[in-house]
Design a protein around this motif. Structure first.
Motif, PDB file in Angstrom:
ATOM      1  N   UNK A  18      30.043  50.189  42.766  1.00 14.94           N
ATOM      2  CA  UNK A  18      30.065  50.372  44.221  1.00 14.94           C
ATOM      3  C   UNK A  18      30.958  49.350  44.900  1.00 14.94           C
ATOM      4  N   UNK A  19      31.058  48.165  44.295  1.00 10.28           N
ATOM      5  CA  UNK A  19      32.011  47.161  44.755  1.00 10.28           C
ATOM      6  C   UNK A  19      31.917  46.861  46.253  1.00 10.28           C
ATOM      7  N   UNK A  20      30.690  46.773  46.754  1.00  6.50           N
ATOM      8  CA  UNK A  20      30.539  46.495  48.182  1.00  6.50           C
ATOM      9  C   UNK A  20      30.190  45.037  48.409  1.00  6.50           C
ATOM     10  N   UNK A  21      30.958  44.341  49.241  1.00  6.47           N
ATOM     11  CA  UNK A  21      30.652  42.938  49.488  1.00  6.47           C
ATOM     12  C   UNK A  21      29.217  42.806  49.974  1.00  6.47           C
TER      13      UNK A  21
ATOM     14  N   UNK B  90      33.769  35.606  33.350  1.00  8.46           N
ATOM     15  CA  UNK B  90      34.623  34.973  34.361  1.00  8.46           C
ATOM     16  C   UNK B  90      34.692  35.810  35.637  1.00  8.46           C
ATOM     17  N   UNK B  91      34.301  37.062  35.523  1.00  7.93           N
ATOM     18  CA  UNK B  91      34.352  37.950  36.693  1.00  7.93           C
ATOM     19  C   UNK B  91      32.963  38.350  37.175  1.00  7.93           C
ATOM     20  N   UNK B  92      32.002  38.190  36.294  1.00 13.93           N
ATOM     21  CA  UNK B  92      30.625  38.575  36.625  1.00 13.93           C
ATOM     22  C   UNK B  92      29.701  37.417  36.257  1.00 13.93           C
TER      23      UNK B  92
ATOM     24  N   UNK C 273      34.883  38.268  45.453  1.00 10.63           N
ATOM     25  CA  UNK C 273      35.547  39.124  44.471  1.00 10.63           C
ATOM     26  C   UNK C 273      34.924  39.143  43.093  1.00 10.63           C
ATOM     27  N   UNK C 274      33.754  38.511  42.998  1.00  9.40           N
ATOM     28  CA  UNK C 274      33.104  38.472  41.687  1.00  9.40           C
ATOM     29  C   UNK C 274      31.716  39.081  41.769  1.00  9.40           C
ATOM     30  N   UNK C 275      31.292  39.704  40.685  1.00  6.70           N
ATOM     31  CA  UNK C 275      29.939  40.234  40.633  1.00  6.70           C
ATOM     32  C   UNK C 275      28.946  39.096  40.423  1.00  6.70           C
TER      33      UNK C 275
END
Ligand code: UDP
Ligand code: MG
Length: 250
Positions: free
Chosen positions: A122-125, A41-43, A132-134
């Motif tokens: 790294x969480x870089x857009x 659900x997040x990736x 907000x999701x991978x």
């Protein structure tokens, strides 16, 4: 985490992680079955399949620009590990690739999991992240049923399979053209024939498996790169705008 994976991770000098140890991982562990490392659900994971030379890598590069995916090619990760100085598995990987055979899944699944974790940390857009999701395009994987089951269960449940199809004749033509510059040891006619056979015997059952779950988008990859790109883009847009809950053909 199964001991064999830890053992291979040690040998490959890969980072070991227990499951559920960092965001955006699976929800709180249940008392029963272990959860995958990442919560689907997040990736979002899209598998990209098709015969050798069908154009997976080319189309992935286009989709990265459209949707901010992180593109992970299983073959590229294996070749990097093969060439990594001190890799205990280098020679084994080389042998499998030259013969067109599938490298034992523990190695490939672990390489993918580590690459995903590195990208997400790294969480870089714009680099594998959107809204907000991978987002991952896992290219050239899973090529065999055992890998498919293992990845869905241990790493992340996949959302969709982009399946690029064309004729063997067309794929052979493209691969022989690519051979002029690729430097790949398996871009020769003998290896290519072996890869075609492995694809039919081992990868087609993977497509059938996901077809039964209504998760396959079949894209005719015979046309020009631009035309195929437009079709693939439309399918992915459909996935992100709602739910693709049945097989589609483009
Ligand atoms: N390979 C593998 N496991 C995988 C993906 C690739 O063992 O999950 C090996 C296999 O030997 C394959 C080779 O890597 O023939 C090349 O794969 P790649 O995806 O780079 O080839 P392509 O399909 O792009 O021609
Ligand atoms: Mg490729």
């Amino acid at each position: 985490m199964p001991a064999i994976i830890d053992k291979i991770a040690d040998a490959l000098h890969l980072t070991k992680h227990s499951h559920n140890d960092s965001a955006p991982d699976a929800e709180s562990p249940s008392t029963s079955a272990p959860q995958p490392a990442f919560d689907h659900n997040k990736v979002t994971v899209l598998f990209v399949l098709g015969g050798p030379g069908a154009g997976k890598g080319t189309q992935c590069a286009n989709l990265v620009k459209d949707f901010d995916f992180c593109h992970l090619s299983a073959g590229d990760l294996l070749r990097a590990e093969q060439n990594r100085e001190g890799s205990e598995y280098g020679e084994m990987i080389r042998r499998y690739i030259r013969e067109g055979q599938i490298v034992p899944m523990e190695v490939t699944v672990k390489l993918l999991e580590n690459a995903m974790r590195a990208a997400l940390s790294e969480n870089r857009p714009g680099e594998g992240w959107a809204a907000g999701k991978g987002r991952f395009l896992v290219d050239g994987f899973p090529r065999k049923m055992d890998q498919a089951l293992k990845f869905d269960e241990d790493v992340c449940k996949s959302s969709l399979v982009l399946f690029f199809t064309t004729t063997e004749e067309e794929m052979l033509k493209r691969l022989l053209e690519r051979a002029k510059t690729s430097g790949r040891e398996d871009d020769n006619e003998e290896s290519i024939r072996k890869r075609f056979r492995v694809y039919k015997e081992q990868t087609m059952p993977v497509i059938e498996h996901y077809s039964k779950q209504g998760k396959v988008a079949t894209i005719d990859a015979t046309a020009s790169i631009e035309e195929v790109h437009e079709k693939a883009k439309a399918v992915v847009a459909q996935l992100f705008s709602g739910d693709v809950s049945r097989n589609v053909t483009a």
